[in-house]
Design a protein around this motif. Structure first.
Motif, short mmCIF file in Angstrom:
data_model
loop_
_atom_site.label_atom_id
_atom_site.label_comp_id
_atom_site.label_asym_id
_atom_site.label_seq_id
_atom_site.Cartn_x
_atom_site.Cartn_y
_atom_site.Cartn_z
N ALA A 123 4.84 -4.13 1.00
CA ALA A 123 3.64 -4.08 0.56
C ALA A 123 3.11 -4.83 0.46
O ALA A 123 1.49 -4.89 1.05
CB ALA A 123 3.75 -3.02 -0.32
N MET A 124 2.48 -5.90 -0.64
CA MET A 124 1.61 -6.78 -0.70
C MET A 124 1.48 -7.52 0.26
O MET A 124 0.30 -8.12 0.29
CB MET A 124 1.95 -7.56 -2.06
CG MET A 124 1.68 -6.30 -3.29
SD MET A 124 2.53 -7.36 -4.99
CE MET A 124 0.82 -7.96 -5.25
N ILE A 125 2.41 -8.25 1.02
CA ILE A 125 2.23 -8.76 1.89
C ILE A 125 1.50 -8.56 2.62
O ILE A 125 0.46 -9.39 3.18
CB ILE A 125 4.24 -9.65 2.26
CG1 ILE A 125 4.12 -10.32 0.96
CG2 ILE A 125 3.24 -10.07 3.77
CD1 ILE A 125 5.64 -10.51 1.75
N THR A 126 1.59 -7.14 3.26
CA THR A 126 1.01 -6.78 3.93
C THR A 126 -0.77 -6.42 3.58
O THR A 126 -1.45 -6.50 4.86
CB THR A 126 1.85 -4.74 4.67
OG1 THR A 126 2.61 -5.11 5.14
CG2 THR A 126 1.27 -4.32 5.64
N GLN A 127 -0.76 -5.87 2.71
CA GLN A 127 -1.79 -5.90 2.25
C GLN A 127 -2.88 -7.44 2.29
O GLN A 127 -4.01 -7.15 2.66
CB GLN A 127 -2.06 -5.43 1.00
CG GLN A 127 -1.56 -4.10 0.44
CD GLN A 127 -2.07 -3.41 1.97
OE1 GLN A 127 -2.82 -2.57 2.37
NE2 GLN A 127 -0.28 -2.71 2.43
N LEU A 128 -2.29 -8.31 2.04
CA LEU A 128 -2.60 -9.96 1.77
C LEU A 128 -2.76 -10.38 3.65
O LEU A 128 -3.68 -10.96 3.90
CB LEU A 128 -1.97 -10.23 1.18
CG LEU A 128 -1.55 -10.77 -0.12
CD1 LEU A 128 -0.59 -11.57 -0.91
CD2 LEU A 128 -2.68 -10.87 -0.94
N THR A 129 -2.10 -9.84 4.16
CA THR A 129 -2.41 -9.95 5.48
C THR A 129 -3.63 -8.86 6.66
O THR A 129 -4.41 -9.58 6.84
CB THR A 129 -1.26 -9.65 6.60
OG1 THR A 129 -0.09 -10.66 5.71
CG2 THR A 129 -0.90 -10.35 8.27
N ALA A 130 -4.22 -8.18 6.06
CA ALA A 130 -4.55 -6.77 5.95
C ALA A 130 -6.01 -7.82 5.89
O ALA A 130 -7.13 -7.43 6.47
CB ALA A 130 -4.35 -5.90 6.07
N LEU A 131 -6.02 -7.95 4.88
CA LEU A 131 -7.55 -8.56 4.21
C LEU A 131 -8.20 -9.89 5.53
O LEU A 131 -9.12 -9.66 5.45
CB LEU A 131 -7.36 -9.33 2.71
CG LEU A 131 -7.29 -8.39 1.50
CD1 LEU A 131 -7.07 -9.17 0.47
CD2 LEU A 131 -8.09 -7.66 1.30
N PRO A 132 -7.44 -11.03 5.84
CA PRO A 132 -8.43 -11.18 6.47
C PRO A 132 -8.55 -11.04 8.18
O PRO A 132 -9.27 -10.77 8.93
CB PRO A 132 -7.32 -12.67 7.71
CG PRO A 132 -6.69 -12.63 6.20
CD PRO A 132 -6.13 -10.78 5.66
N VAL A 133 -7.98 -10.16 8.40
CA VAL A 133 -7.98 -8.78 9.75
C VAL A 133 -9.74 -8.33 9.31
O VAL A 133 -10.45 -7.89 10.47
CB VAL A 133 -7.08 -7.94 10.04
CG1 VAL A 133 -7.49 -6.95 10.86
CG2 VAL A 133 -5.70 -8.87 10.27
N ALA A 134 -9.37 -7.74 8.20
CA ALA A 134 -10.52 -7.29 7.59
C ALA A 134 -12.04 -7.94 8.26
O ALA A 134 -13.52 -6.99 8.30
CB ALA A 134 -10.51 -6.06 6.64
#
Length: 178
Positions: A123-134
């Motif tokens: 879950a944390m890896i998914t969120q950390l990956t979403a930040l550069p996309v955002a």
């Protein structure tokens, strides 16, 4: 020498059991080992008690992310097959990749919902990956700013929910495990 095992060969036996004809050790070491083996719970069981609202919120947000990715992957895959993209192979590959990436937040959401301790990492890896996309979406401007802002807010919210001590305790992660 024969390749057959002899009749007196040692067979593996469960931990904490004594060989036939011998008594199990009755000293403090033997009792401690038996008590530890009896009290050890399976590694993937949910902790007792109600699920905290933080874990529920994190699971729901991760599931929403997974469903959005799933929908986007299906859309790109269908448009790659039926539409008129410049490169149909690239569009199809992107759709398949996004579908595969949708599995991670969906699995993490299920694990969080069931309060499995392994689920916090994905879950944390998914969120950390979403930040550069955002950040990329916000930087490109136009209609993508709203999508980038939403992705960033959800990612930061889920990260904040998962690093909270209440959430880590609810998942069965102690101070040394975190």
């Amino acid at each position: 020498m024969s390749s057959k095992k002899s009749a007196t060969a040692k067979k593996p036996r469960p931990a904490g059991t004594a060989p036939q004809g011998k008594k199990a050790p009755q000293g403090s070491q033997g009792k401690k080992a038996q008590a530890a083996a009896a009290s050890a719970a399976p590694a993937d069981t949910a902790p007792e008690g109600p699920r905290p609202a933080r874990i529920t919120a994190a699971a729901v947000l991760a599931a929403v992310e997974g469903v959005v990715l799933l929908g986007f992957g299906v859309y790109v895959l269908i448009m790659g097959l039926t539409g008129d993209p410049e490169s149909p192979q690239q569009a199809e590959m992107l759709g398949v990749t996004v579908l595969a990436l949708a599995a991670l937040p969906l699995l993490a959401a299920r694990g969080l919902w069931l309060r499995r301790r392994w689920s916090r990492g994905p879950a944390m890896i998914t969120q950390l990956t979403a930040l550069p996309v955002a950040w990329t979406l916000v930087s490109n401007g136009g209609g993508l700013i709203a999508a980038g802002a939403a992705i960033g807010i959800v990612a930061l919210t889920v990260l904040a929910l998962l690093i909270n001590p209440t959430a880590t305790e609810a998942l069965g992660i102690g101070p040394r495990d975190a």
